[in-house]
Design a protein around this motif. Structure first.
Motif, PDB file in Angstrom:
ATOM      1  N   SER A 172      -5.918 -10.451   3.460  1.00 38.73           N
ATOM      2  CA  SER A 172      -5.444  -9.931   4.750  1.00 38.73           C
ATOM      3  C   SER A 172      -4.576  -8.701   4.535  1.00 38.73           C
ATOM      4  O   SER A 172      -3.866  -8.589   3.528  1.00 38.73           O
ATOM      5  CB  SER A 172      -4.568 -10.962   5.469  1.00 38.73           C
ATOM      6  N   ARG A 173      -4.615  -7.807   5.511  1.00 41.32           N
ATOM      7  CA  ARG A 173      -3.643  -6.717   5.511  1.00 41.32           C
ATOM      8  C   ARG A 173      -2.531  -7.116   6.466  1.00 41.32           C
ATOM      9  O   ARG A 173      -2.797  -7.493   7.613  1.00 41.32           O
ATOM     10  CB  ARG A 173      -4.284  -5.425   5.986  1.00 41.32           C
TER      11      ARG A 173
ATOM     12  N   VAL B  69      -1.380  -5.789   1.157  1.00 43.94           N
ATOM     13  CA  VAL B  69      -2.560  -6.649   1.070  1.00 43.94           C
ATOM     14  C   VAL B  69      -2.155  -7.955   0.400  1.00 43.94           C
ATOM     15  O   VAL B  69      -1.455  -7.936  -0.618  1.00 43.94           O
ATOM     16  CB  VAL B  69      -3.659  -5.980   0.211  1.00 43.94           C
TER      17      VAL B  69
ATOM     18  N   HIS C 264      -2.862  -1.469  -7.243  1.00 47.04           N
ATOM     19  CA  HIS C 264      -2.900  -0.595  -6.083  1.00 47.04           C
ATOM     20  C   HIS C 264      -3.970   0.505  -6.229  1.00 47.04           C
ATOM     21  O   HIS C 264      -4.749   0.758  -5.326  1.00 47.04           O
ATOM     22  CB  HIS C 264      -1.519   0.030  -5.907  1.00 47.04           C
TER      23      HIS C 264
ATOM     24  N   VAL D 257       2.627  -1.527   5.077  1.00 45.91           N
ATOM     25  CA  VAL D 257       1.361  -2.255   5.057  1.00 45.91           C
ATOM     26  C   VAL D 257       1.150  -2.815   3.656  1.00 45.91           C
ATOM     27  O   VAL D 257       1.446  -2.151   2.662  1.00 45.91           O
ATOM     28  CB  VAL D 257       0.179  -1.332   5.420  1.00 45.91           C
TER      29      VAL D 257
ATOM     30  N   ARG E 210     -10.788   3.869   4.082  1.00 44.58           N
ATOM     31  CA  ARG E 210      -9.358   3.812   3.802  1.00 44.58           C
ATOM     32  C   ARG E 210      -8.570   4.572   4.855  1.00 44.58           C
ATOM     33  O   ARG E 210      -7.586   4.101   5.386  1.00 44.58           O
ATOM     34  CB  ARG E 210      -9.133   4.501   2.463  1.00 44.58           C
TER      35      ARG E 210
ATOM     36  N   GLU F 137       0.867  -1.189   0.000  1.00 45.37           N
ATOM     37  CA  GLU F 137       0.000   0.000   0.000  1.00 45.37           C
ATOM     38  C   GLU F 137       0.891   1.222   0.000  1.00 45.37           C
ATOM     39  O   GLU F 137       1.925   1.240   0.632  1.00 45.37           O
ATOM     40  CB  GLU F 137      -0.896   0.017   1.235  1.00 45.37           C
TER      41      GLU F 137
END
Ligand SMILES: Nc1ncnc2c1ncn2[C@@H]1O[C@H](COP(=O)(O)OP(=O)(O)OP(=O)(O)O)[C@@H](O)[C@H]1O
Ligand SMILES: [Zn+2]
Length: 778
Positions: A64-65, A78, A125, A76, A137, A41
């Motif tokens: 999942s993050r 995903v 992204h 971070v 977000r 991210e």
């Protein structure tokens, strides 16, 4: 309505996304087998592989993050995919920790994101960002919290009295709780006992009450009451359509997308409602997309009323919600507390699971296309999502897009038709008024001479006023006069930053640019030749309102456009008044063209049918027909037959003629022949490549460079135009150029464009954009 928190909820303020401890630390374990491909991210389009330590093996799932190390920093990311192998195996780092156990994206949405990225030439992204509402977000989990208090046992009168003497505030709280069946929230109690928060502890300690933290939903419909509605007995046509749709819902096999072509008033919405009921019966969920402009309280009410037994399980997503409301509605879906989602374009990304049906109402609407990156078309994305989720996709319209109609014709979609109104009434009578003749007549009435109202329309309105029936006048242009030009040199006063004429808004006495919004006082002499004679011409809704008030001084008139409607509830109140017949005549822009159902409207006037027709776009005729049919559909929905008066300077154009006979199929056939002959969609895909910049030469140079590079290795099937100034050559102070490409096969062309874009360096102050399957060439 307060919603109990999960039992492991931390105190508000320190909760992370899903009420779990912010980070689950990993114990490094060398012996790992599985690999996760993640999307970082914040970083541009980076997909990297990491190993999953055994301690996190169960927690890491697709969507999942997680936190991952990248060059001494923690980022971070995903999880996009779980793999057994990676070409970098042996050199991979480990995932550090899990940010949120519950994935923000379902596996289906991640697959969809990849498809969108690939098809519209954007990074995954960017798509993932678009899929989440901004409030989710930026501040996920920012719920409004409250304390829920529960009385453990009723105090006896003696106990109350004792407490009253010792601690009157405490006694008062107990009394309030008793009066509301032993349960209340702290904020409810504060209304009577403002300092209640300070005395909860002794009450808890003494064993009178318990306290738990709950979320307060910011519910956009909190104050509304919905009267339950029952399913109607379907007409024969509706029944045929419904049977096919419910067979598709029940079938274990994936079905083709279904195009429901139903004329206005044929009862499409009733079919949607019953199809949704069928899906819910089977334990599935339903997603309904409606154009933003048709997402009126009336529309939502119909759904809430039909599913009143579970109206709190309907979520709504659209741009009129506050950030907080949108945040809470999204989490309601995410946490599986919604079965039906109704929303505008971006609701196609609602994280529903067990999807049984996606309905796209008014599927032809251009507003389903996003006009900034990623430029996706929600209807097309719906079809792809339906394929991924193996659910039914139902596209509905009275005037299907020619893309969908052709897909139905070629057998890619299944076509269902409803060509009768539910009430068995015929469609309104459409009269075409040739304004060239009208103006030549010169009746002496100024409003007629100015080309605003024809004699026929004027007479028709008079008749309605006498009979106490209602009228809608439609003109898709705001303002008073739409241009100001010099009688000496002929120059038109344009916006300094945009190449369009400025519109006079008389109420505020300003010339306004409808592109960038800039305003200025009308000049007294020509800015170009300095001579004094300036002439206003062209008319918008403001002028129409003034003129109609002059001609019909007794009529109760209201105007609906973005100038008059600024507050959230203003439109709703106004339409309510109109429905209650407190108004005789409504003048409006496209805000009133859609979906409204007023039984007492027997006359609709289209003041200028040519506005859409004259646009330099191959879809001009299609758009005109859509508009005329939609607007006409507003007339005669009650007992009395409706009448539509269409004023045009092009009475013989196919769009006008076919809409007059309500012959969509005839129009489609003729228009499709043209499209095929000239290689336009639906027989080709269009890609627009555009450049813009403050310096005209630079912007043009950039596009010419791309054009030259594209020519190298361009497939023979591709038709490429030359770079040219856009129809609006300048906007917001930037010069604009564009290049049109057409191809029968979109993917190879997109790959070629992508390669060229990646390998061409362009001037820094020029912005290059691309639009795959644009809905407008302007
Ligand atoms: N089977 C039915 N029996 C009686 N009335 C019906 C039936 N189905 C729908 N109606 C009524 O007919 C009217 C038009 O229906 P609806 O709004 O569903 O049509 P639509 O095709 O969605 O229209 P539009 O495209 O013009 O918005 C509504 O007032 C609705 O309540
Ligand atoms: Zn401007």
């Amino acid at each position: 309505m307060p919603i109990p928190q999960p039992t492991n909820a931390p105190a508000p303020g320190q909760s992370d996304l899903f009420g779990l401890p912010a980070v689950v630390p990993a114990t490094p374990q060398p012996d790992t087998t599985r690999i996760a491909r993640v999307q970082l991210e914040g970083a541009a389009a980076m997909e990297l592989d990491y190993t999953i330590p055994a301690s996190l093996a169960e927690g890491v799932v697709v969507g999942s993050r997680v936190m991952v190390p990248l060059q001494n920093r923690q980022m971070v990311a995903v999880v996009l995919e779980l793999l057994n192998e990676s070409s970098h195996r042996g050199r991979l780092k480990e995932i550090s920790s899990i940010v949120a156990r519950r994935p923000m994206f379902t596996p289906a949405l991640l697959r969809l994101a990849r498809w969108i990225a690939d098809y519209y030439l954007v990074s995954v992204h960017t798509v993932l960002r678009t899929m989440l509402p901004q409030a989710v977000r930026d501040k996920p989990g920012s719920f409004v919290m409250d304390s829920h208090l529960k009385l453990l046992r009723d105090p006896s009168p003696a106990e109350l009295e004792k407490l009253m003497n010792k601690a009157p505030m405490q006694a008062r709280v107990l009394e309030i709780l008793r009066s509301c069946q032993g349960e209340a929230t702290l904020s409810q109690i504060r209304r009577d006992v403002p300092r209640a928060a300070t005395i909860l502890k002794p009450l808890i300690k003494a064993g009178w009450i318990t306290r738990s933290e709950v979320r307060v939903e910011r519910d956009p419909f909190q104050e509304e009451v919905f009267l339950p509605s029952q399913p109607l007995t379907l007409t024969a046509e509706q029944q045929v359509a419904y049977d096919r749709i419910s067979a598709a819902i029940d079938s274990a096999q994936p079905s083709k997308p279904i195009l429901l072509h139903g004329i206005t008033g044929s009862g499409k919405t009733e079919v949607y409602l019953q199809a949704i009921a069928r899906v819910l019966e089977r334990g599935g969920t339903a997603l309904v997309l409606v154009p933003e402009i048709a997402l009126t309280p009336q529309t939502i009410e119909r759904f809430k009323a039909r599913f009143s037994d579970r109206s709190d399980r309907i979520a709504v997503l659209h741009s009129h919600l506050s950030d907080g409301e949108r945040h809470d509605e999204w989490f309601k879906i995410h946490e599986d507390r919604a079965d039906i989602v109704i929303g505008a374009r971006s609701a196609i990304f609602a994280p529903l699971e067990r999807l049984g049906i996606i309905i796209v109402d008014e599927e032809h609407e251009p507003s389903f296309k996003q006009d900034e990156t990623p430029r996706y078309h929600a209807r097309d994305v719906a079809v792809v999502r339906g394929g991924i989720e193996k659910c039914v996709v139902l596209l509905g319209s009275a005037t299907p897009s020619l893309e969908s109609f052709e897909n139905a014709g070629s057998g890619k979609y299944e076509l269902l038709e409803m060509l009768q109104r539910t009430d068995g009434r015929t469609l309104p009578l459409i009269r075409i008024v040739d304004m060239r003749m009208e103006r030549r007549k010169g009746t002496g009435v100024s409003i007629v001479n100015a080309g605003i109202l024809s004699e026929k329309l004027r007479a028709a309105i008079t008749a309605r006023l006498e009979k106490r029936e209602q009228t809608i006048l439609f003109l898709n242009r705001r303002g008073f006069n739409t241009s100001l030009s010099c009688i000496t040199c002929g120059e038109t006063v344009q916006c300094q930053d945009c190449s369009i004429p400025m519109t006079l808004h008389k109420h505020e006495n300003r010339l306004v640019c409808h592109v960038c919004g800039s305003r200025r006082l009308p000049p007294s002499k020509c800015p170009s030749c300095q001579e004094p004679g300036l002439k206003f011409s062209g008319f918008g809704t403001e002028r129409v309102e003034t003129a109609v008030r002059e001609v019909f001084p007794q009529a109760r008139i209201a105007r609906v456009d973005t100038d008059t409607i600024q507050r959230k509830n203003q439109l709703r109140d106004l339409l309510r008044d109109f429905r209650a017949q407190k108004l005789d005549l409504l003048i409006g822009t496209q805000m009133i063209a859609k979906g409204l159902d007023f039984p007492n409207v027997t006359l609709v006037g289209v003041l200028n049918a040519d506005l859409a027709l004259n646009l330099p776009d191959f879809r001009a005729a299609e758009r005109t027909l859509q508009l005329l049919v939609q607007v006409a559909g507003r007339a005669g929905r009650g007992e009395v037959k409706g009448e539509v008066v269409v004023q045009t300077y092009a009475p013989h154009s196919p769009a006008v003629q076919f809409s007059r006979h309500n012959d969509f199929a005839g129009f489609a056939q003729q228009e499709l022949e043209q499209r095929r002959a000239f290689h336009y969609p639906p027989y080709t895909h269009v890609v627009i490549l555009a450049s813009r910049g403050k310096h005209q030469a630079m912007a043009e140079f950039a596009l010419k460079t791309l054009h030259r590079r594209l020519l190298e290795g361009l497939s023979e099937e591709v038709l490429m135009g030359d770079p040219a100034p856009c129809a609006m050559a300048k906007a917001h102070g930037q010069y604009r150029f564009q290049l049109l490409l057409r191809t029968p096969k979109i993917r190879p062309l997109c790959r070629h464009i992508q390669q060229v874009l990646q390998s061409t360096s362009l001037p820094a102050d020029v912005i290059v954009t691309w639009d795959v399957d644009p809905v407008s060439l302007l």
